[in-house]
Motif scaffolding. Structure first.
Motif, mmCIF file in Angstrom:
data_model
loop_
_atom_site.group_PDB
_atom_site.id
_atom_site.type_symbol
_atom_site.label_atom_id
_atom_site.label_comp_id
_atom_site.label_asym_id
_atom_site.label_seq_id
_atom_site.Cartn_x
_atom_site.Cartn_y
_atom_site.Cartn_z
ATOM 1 N N SER A 196 -5.518 6.234 -5.823
ATOM 2 C CA SER A 196 -5.290 5.965 -4.396
ATOM 3 C C SER A 196 -6.314 6.685 -3.529
ATOM 4 O O SER A 196 -6.689 7.826 -3.800
ATOM 5 C CB SER A 196 -3.885 6.426 -3.997
ATOM 6 N N GLU A 225 0.830 -1.208 0.000
ATOM 7 C CA GLU A 225 0.000 0.000 0.000
ATOM 8 C C GLU A 225 0.862 1.254 0.000
ATOM 9 O O GLU A 225 0.566 2.241 -0.689
ATOM 10 C CB GLU A 225 -0.935 0.011 1.217
ATOM 11 N N TRP A 235 -5.177 3.002 -11.175
ATOM 12 C CA TRP A 235 -5.827 3.004 -9.870
ATOM 13 C C TRP A 235 -5.649 4.348 -9.176
ATOM 14 O O TRP A 235 -4.550 4.893 -9.134
ATOM 15 C CB TRP A 235 -5.263 1.891 -8.989
ATOM 16 N N LYS A 242 -2.087 -0.379 -10.367
ATOM 17 C CA LYS A 242 -1.544 0.976 -10.385
ATOM 18 C C LYS A 242 -1.278 1.431 -11.819
ATOM 19 O O LYS A 242 -1.643 2.550 -12.214
ATOM 20 C CB LYS A 242 -0.255 1.012 -9.575
ATOM 21 N N ASN A 282 -12.047 3.652 -10.447
ATOM 22 C CA ASN A 282 -11.420 2.404 -9.997
ATOM 23 C C ASN A 282 -12.209 1.175 -10.433
ATOM 24 O O ASN A 282 -11.643 0.088 -10.569
ATOM 25 C CB ASN A 282 -11.236 2.414 -8.481
ATOM 26 N N GLY A 336 0.090 2.487 -3.442
ATOM 27 C CA GLY A 336 -1.141 3.228 -3.205
ATOM 28 C C GLY A 336 -2.399 2.486 -3.601
ATOM 29 O O GLY A 336 -3.441 3.098 -3.827
ATOM 30 N N VAL A 337 -2.317 1.167 -3.666
ATOM 31 C CA VAL A 337 -3.469 0.352 -4.056
ATOM 32 C C VAL A 337 -4.076 -0.302 -2.819
ATOM 33 O O VAL A 337 -3.362 -0.893 -2.001
ATOM 34 C CB VAL A 337 -3.071 -0.719 -5.090
ATOM 35 N N ASP A 338 -5.373 -0.203 -2.688
ATOM 36 C CA ASP A 338 -6.133 -0.726 -1.557
ATOM 37 C C ASP A 338 -5.867 -2.216 -1.342
ATOM 38 O O ASP A 338 -6.058 -3.036 -2.240
ATOM 39 C CB ASP A 338 -7.617 -0.482 -1.849
#
Length: 461
Positions: free
Chosen positions: A292, A170, A290, A286, A360, A174-176
């Motif tokens: 963030s 993460e 994606w 990403k 997203n 920065g990806v859930d």
């Protein structure tokens, strides 16, 4: 991961055929397109009903079903039984003929010979490639299968077990984490259902036989590159009939683009190394755009009398504009960012819940281009995060039309001048548009949702 095999079911291994075979009307991904990212075998039987093949041949030695020996349902000239037999007879020459291309990719002659030695065609793939299921699952049945209590419990265990890896990923991408965990769970049921076909054999078969040879030649050569580089061993590269492998189901070409060495050991092992797997899946999302800190979408209540012609992926509006049209969050909460752009998805028509889909959601669809799949991923991620089930009920009294009924519906729409295509029993955008226009003509909500009632009205009953 995400791949576009022009509709080629990227992930046919474990869970694989779920995506494509889900909801033929609303999610027009060809029966091949699904192997795109995972869901293939587990749901093959669930979604195909009894009409996937006219007969069940006796298992071949080892328990695998043999090729039926019949022409493919697509009608493609390279999928006739005669063409398949001819190409199979030339299989060894076809594989050997790819050596110059392999050499240009830096594959050594020693490794080319080692990895291709003893390869034989798996002709059963020809049946799987051209299968046309008689029945499809409804969206609510599809979600029930994929987002269940057992998978949720295991997903929460995975999130706790690999917390350090998810934390690092993460921070780096920065990806859930919940989206990554959802993909892992839905693609392979957390590494328990990844497919058991040799990726080399599958991609070599498809590179030399059938109607997608150019596409699969690239996949086969990419698989050889992975082995030549030493990222994976041949025994690790087992997966779907279309060549997707690993817990989050990478196609070989997608591996080349997105796989990363998350722990710095010099190998990109997306099969047995959780650090590489989590980081590579995040890198894929990403690079696909994606955003963030943003969600995928919202369940919404659509007001009575709404113009469902606006429920279209091409009709993007700000959430504030949707609110002016009467849409509200099903939870009663305000929308956090009214300026965000979204489109309206009504997967069960006017009788079911609506969803406003954000950027997203489109990224998830790049991973696998089926709205049913992306909705399942988004919802599963929310549930892993501690969210609740959808608020509004599905129209569970409705049933999916059979293939023969879908074909009849198209034929009747064509007779009335609404449908201009060739009836084939497969519902895509052209069929939905024709259905919507028919619904408008008789005063029904133009939601494009095919029901037995709509079919009866077309029949004049």
């Amino acid at each position: 991961m995400r791949q576009s095999v022009a509709g080629l079911a990227k992930r046919g291994g474990s869970l694989a055929n779920a995506t494509m075979i889900a909801v033929a009307l609303l999610f027009p991904v060809s029966a091949e397109a699904q192997t795109q990212n995972g869901l293939s075998n587990l749901f093959g039987g669930i979604f195909s009903g009894s009409g996937a093949a006219p007969s069940q041949p006796a298992p071949a030695p080892g328990g695998a079903l043999p090729w039926s020996g019949e022409d493919g349902a697509s009608g493609h000239p390279l999928m006739t039984a005669a063409a398949i037999r001819e190409a199979a007879g030339n299989f060894d020459n076809c594989v050997a003929g790819m050596w110059p291309d392999a050499a240009r990719r830096g594959i050594t002659q020693e490794n080319f010979q080692r990895f291709t030695a003893g390869l034989t065609p798996d002709l059963r793939i020809m049946d799987l490639m051209d299968s046309q299921p008689e029945f499809s699952k409804s969206i609510w049945d599809y979600l029930d299968i994929l987002v269940n209590d057992n998978r949720l419990a295991r997903g929460k265990e995975i999130l706790a077990q690999y917390k350090a890896q998810f934390d690092a990923t993460e921070k780096a991408y920065g990806v859930d984490r919940y989206i990554i965990a959802a993909i892992w769970g839905i693609e392979s049921n957390y590494s328990t259902q990844m497919g058991d076909r040799s990726v080399l054999q599958s991609t070599a078969t498809l590179a030399c036989i059938g109607r997608r040879q150019a596409y699969f030649k690239d996949e086969f050569l990419s698989a050889l590159e992975i082995l030549n580089r030493g990222d994976l061993r041949p025994e690790q590269m087992r997966g779907s009939w279309a060549g997707a492998f690993g817990p989050t189901q990478f196609m070989p070409t997608a591996f080349k683009r997105f796989a990363v060495d998350g722990d710095g050991d010099g190998r990109r092992d997306v099969v047995d190394n959780p650090t590489d797997l989590i980081a590579s899946t995040a890198n894929n999302l990403k690079k696909d755009g994606w955003q963030s800190g943003q969600t995928w979408g919202f369940e919404v209540v659509v007001p009575e009398g709404f113009n469902y012609m606006l429920a279209d992926r091409a009709k993007m509006m700000s959430i504030a504009q949707w609110e002016k049209l009467g849409l509200k969050r099903a939870t009663g909460q305000p929308f956090p960012h009214p300026a965000e752009k979204a489109y309206l998805l009504a997967p069960a028509g006017a009788q079911g819940p609506g969803f406003l889909m954000l950027q997203n959601f489109r990224v998830i669809m790049k991973y696998n281009p089926a709205e049913a799949y992306a909705l399942a991923i988004g919802h599963f991620a929310d549930r892993l995060r501690g969210g609740q089930p959808f608020v509004q009920p599905w129209p569970r009294q409705e049933r999916e039309l059979s293939k023969s009924e879908r074909l009849e519906l198209q034929q009747l729409l064509a007779q009335r001048g609404f449908y201009k295509g060739t009836p084939d029993g497969q519902f895509g955008g052209q069929t939905r548009d024709a259905l919507r226009n028919f619904q408008v003509s008789i005063g029904l909500p133009a939601d494009g949702f095919a029901t037995s009632d709509v079919l009866d009205r077309l029949r004049g009953r």
